[in-house]
Design a protein around this motif. Structure first.
Motif, PDB file in Angstrom:
ATOM      1  N   MET A 142     -10.332 -60.950 -37.318  1.00  0.00           N
ATOM      2  CA  MET A 142     -10.484 -62.097 -36.428  1.00  0.00           C
ATOM      3  C   MET A 142      -9.136 -62.691 -36.034  1.00  0.00           C
ATOM      4  O   MET A 142      -9.072 -63.834 -35.575  1.00  0.00           O
TER       5      MET A 142
ATOM      6  N   THR B 129     -12.729 -62.696 -31.798  1.00  0.00           N
ATOM      7  CA  THR B 129     -12.146 -63.961 -32.215  1.00  0.00           C
ATOM      8  C   THR B 129     -12.205 -64.869 -31.004  1.00  0.00           C
ATOM      9  O   THR B 129     -12.759 -64.494 -29.970  1.00  0.00           O
TER      10      THR B 129
ATOM     11  N   TYR C 141     -16.345 -71.180 -28.683  1.00  0.00           N
ATOM     12  CA  TYR C 141     -15.972 -71.826 -29.947  1.00  0.00           C
ATOM     13  C   TYR C 141     -15.599 -73.274 -29.678  1.00  0.00           C
ATOM     14  O   TYR C 141     -14.944 -73.587 -28.668  1.00  0.00           O
TER      15      TYR C 141
ATOM     16  N   ALA D 158     -17.701 -69.675 -39.036  1.00  0.00           N
ATOM     17  CA  ALA D 158     -17.246 -68.296 -39.239  1.00  0.00           C
ATOM     18  C   ALA D 158     -17.776 -67.713 -40.542  1.00  0.00           C
ATOM     19  O   ALA D 158     -18.103 -66.520 -40.612  1.00  0.00           O
TER      20      ALA D 158
ATOM     21  N   TYR E 104     -19.027 -71.562 -33.822  1.00  0.00           N
ATOM     22  CA  TYR E 104     -18.974 -70.442 -32.884  1.00  0.00           C
ATOM     23  C   TYR E 104     -20.358 -70.252 -32.261  1.00  0.00           C
ATOM     24  O   TYR E 104     -21.386 -70.363 -32.954  1.00  0.00           O
TER      25      TYR E 104
ATOM     26  N   ASP F 111     -18.807 -63.859 -40.449  1.00  0.00           N
ATOM     27  CA  ASP F 111     -17.700 -63.030 -40.929  1.00  0.00           C
ATOM     28  C   ASP F 111     -17.749 -63.020 -42.451  1.00  0.00           C
ATOM     29  O   ASP F 111     -16.861 -63.520 -43.137  1.00  0.00           O
TER      30      ASP F 111
END
Length: 524
Positions: free
Chosen positions: A216, A267, A350, A322, A357, A326
């Motif tokens: 990211m 990202t 974002y 995130a 996000y 992630d």
């Protein structure tokens, strides 16, 4: 553009690509930044078919000092030394569907390929001991620090990531194999690992706590995939030729490719990134199709959607921090990490204020491919629905919603359903899947000031506000549209708004009736 210009479909070896006349999008400035960075232990996660193997092969050629392969590329003017290092390149992609003993044997064979070059310590029996010995031998024999490249590190674990019995066994094998990498630090120049899923630091790399995850990092957002800027600057003639084959303008060709294959962001902020496999395959074949989705049946994904009770309209449009996506998939408590890391949803925006996000399905290819894969959850002969969809698409394109619904009623009455057909949500899900396959924009449970619309379908010429009922009559559906004043919510959309009330029958298991009002006429 020369007729001999080739597209590297399925080619994952950098030397083969460069020695042939293949299209290559130059990423070597990013590669130079990567290998000269502060960290010598790097991990990168990207979806399948996104160029991870080609990137790994490029790193191999670079560290082997093969300067001639980089002629004319950005790195040629950046690198001055071209030092040749011993490179140990391990491809784990074939280590799938193996039990513990088979996996150990597979790793042993991969080690043997390099031991044939650098020799083997007969006292080193376990795979971790053999890897440690191999690294030291390569260093001693060449006088240069060793580079270790591990492509698709997680392939042996993907099929068992949620199996409580098998996962720990295979995970221990992989952890044991990777364990020497930290102890061998004095002998290592660079360690690079790729995969689809994010690794769990504790479960696989408990020893290797100095690895940097760049998945990211904004600086490497475009390291895999093809950006819109790269297409415009390096592939303009390719797009023009593609348009000629389709009989459309270059801009129309670009728009079609963008709608189907663009939309990825790993990202934020990030350039628009295209799926490289689908884009290059479309240019090669001269037509738009579902190449990425068709190259691998997401059986595991479909099983996980069922396990986490995710309905079709809930796959996209997710808002989260995130850490929610992630994250290691082996410990996930929702489907989000798997959807994101596998490439079925991606970052769309974002908020710095909330640190949230917005995730959604990246493009039409993925959206349509997912819906086709989900059809068997609703009917037992999904192939017949594919024919229905094609016929409905033409009628709706021509503004004939009644004809489309009449077709649907006839076809659904002849197709055996799967279970769970006695609640309204089942039919809403089925209708969502069918309308998505039509290739139009469709959304469900759309908020309005006075409630939620069951479904909104937008075509190039019309916006349909659709309300569904089960065993209540189409009049009841239309009454709700009028009572909640749903059309007012869409008055500024720039398209004529048509109201559609649909009633499904649990007894007939198909559409029983409908009402359509376009402001002038009512059709029943």
């Amino acid at each position: 553009m020369k007729d001999s210009r080739l597209y590297p479909i399925g080619i994952q070896t950098f030397s083969k690509l460069r020695e042939g006349n293949y299209v290559y999008i130059d990423k070597t400035d990013l590669i130079y930044r990567l290998v000269c960075g502060a960290s010598n232990y790097i991990f990168l996660s990207r979806p399948r078919r996104f160029g991870k193997s080609l990137l790994t092969s490029t790193l191999r050629s670079y560290f082997e000092g093969r300067k001639e392969l980089f002629e004319g590329l950005a790195i040629e003017r950046l690198e001055k030394e071209w030092t040749r290092h011993p490179v140990l390149h391990f491809d784990m992609s074939l280590g799938k569907h193996l039990d513990r003993e088979e996996l150990e044997h597979y790793l042993g064979r991969r080690l043997s390929e390099w031991e044939a070059i650098y020799g083997r310590d007969e006292n080193a029996l376990m795979v971790n001991d053999r890897l440690e010995s191999l690294i030291k031998r390569a260093y001693e024999q060449t006088g240069q620090k060793v580079v270790v490249l591990i492509d698709e590190y997680d392939a042996p674990l993907l099929d068992v990531v949620h199996e409580e019995r098998e996962l720990p066994k295979l995970r221990n094998v992989m952890r044991n194999f990777y364990s020497p990498l930290k102890a061998c630090d004095p002998y290592l120049r660079f360690v690079f690992l790729t995969g689809i899923t994010k690794f769990s630091q504790l479960s696989i790399f408990s020893e290797l706590n100095n690895i940097e995850n760049i998945s990211m990092d904004e600086a490497y957002a475009s390291l895999c995939g093809i950006t819109e800027e790269e297409i415009r600057s390096q592939m303009g003639e390719d797009i023009a030729q593609f348009g000629k084959r389709l009989g459309i303008s270059s801009q129309e060709a670009f728009d079609a490719l963008k709608q189907n294959y663009d939309g990825y962001h790993f990202t934020w902020p990030s350039p628009d990134i295209y799926n490289p496999f689908s884009l290059l395959t479309a240019l090669h074949k001269g037509r738009i199709d579902s190449y990425w989705f068709g190259s691998g049946t997401p059986t595991y994904l479909i099983e996980m959607l069922r396990k986490f009770h995710v309905i079709p309209q809930e796959i996209g449009n997710r808002e989260c921090v995130a850490a929610d996506f992630d994250a290691p998939t082996e410990r996930m408590t929702s489907i989000t990490p798997l959807l994101y890391q596998s490439g079925y949803i991606t970052i769309k925006s974002y908020s710095h204020f909330s640190d949230l996000y917005q995730l959604d399905i990246p493009n039409r290819e993925v959206r349509v491919g997912l819906m086709r894969s989900l059809l068997p959850n609703y009917v037992q002969r999904p192939a017949e629905l594919n024919t229905l969809v094609a016929k409905m698409a033409e009628k709706i394109y021509n503004g004939d919603m009644e004809g489309a619904l009449r077709l649907m009623r006839t076809v659904l009455s002849t197709i055996p359903y799967c279970d769970n057909t006695h609640y309204e949500g089942h039919y809403q899900q089925l209708l969502y899947v069918i309308f998505t396959l039509l290739g139009n924009y469709v959304d469900v449970e759309v908020r309005t000031p006075k409630g939620r619309v069951d479904m909104v379908l937008r075509t190039p010429s019309t916006l349909y506000v659709i309300e569904l009922k089960l065993d209540q009559g189409a009049e009841a559906a239309m009454e709700q549209i009028d009572l909640k004043e749903y059309p007012e919510r869409f008055a500024l959309c720039g398209l004529p708004v048509v109201k559609v009330g649909i009633n499904f029958s649990t007894e007939k298991r198909t559409i029983e009736g409908w009402k359509i009002e376009d402001g002038c006429n009512t059709i029943q």
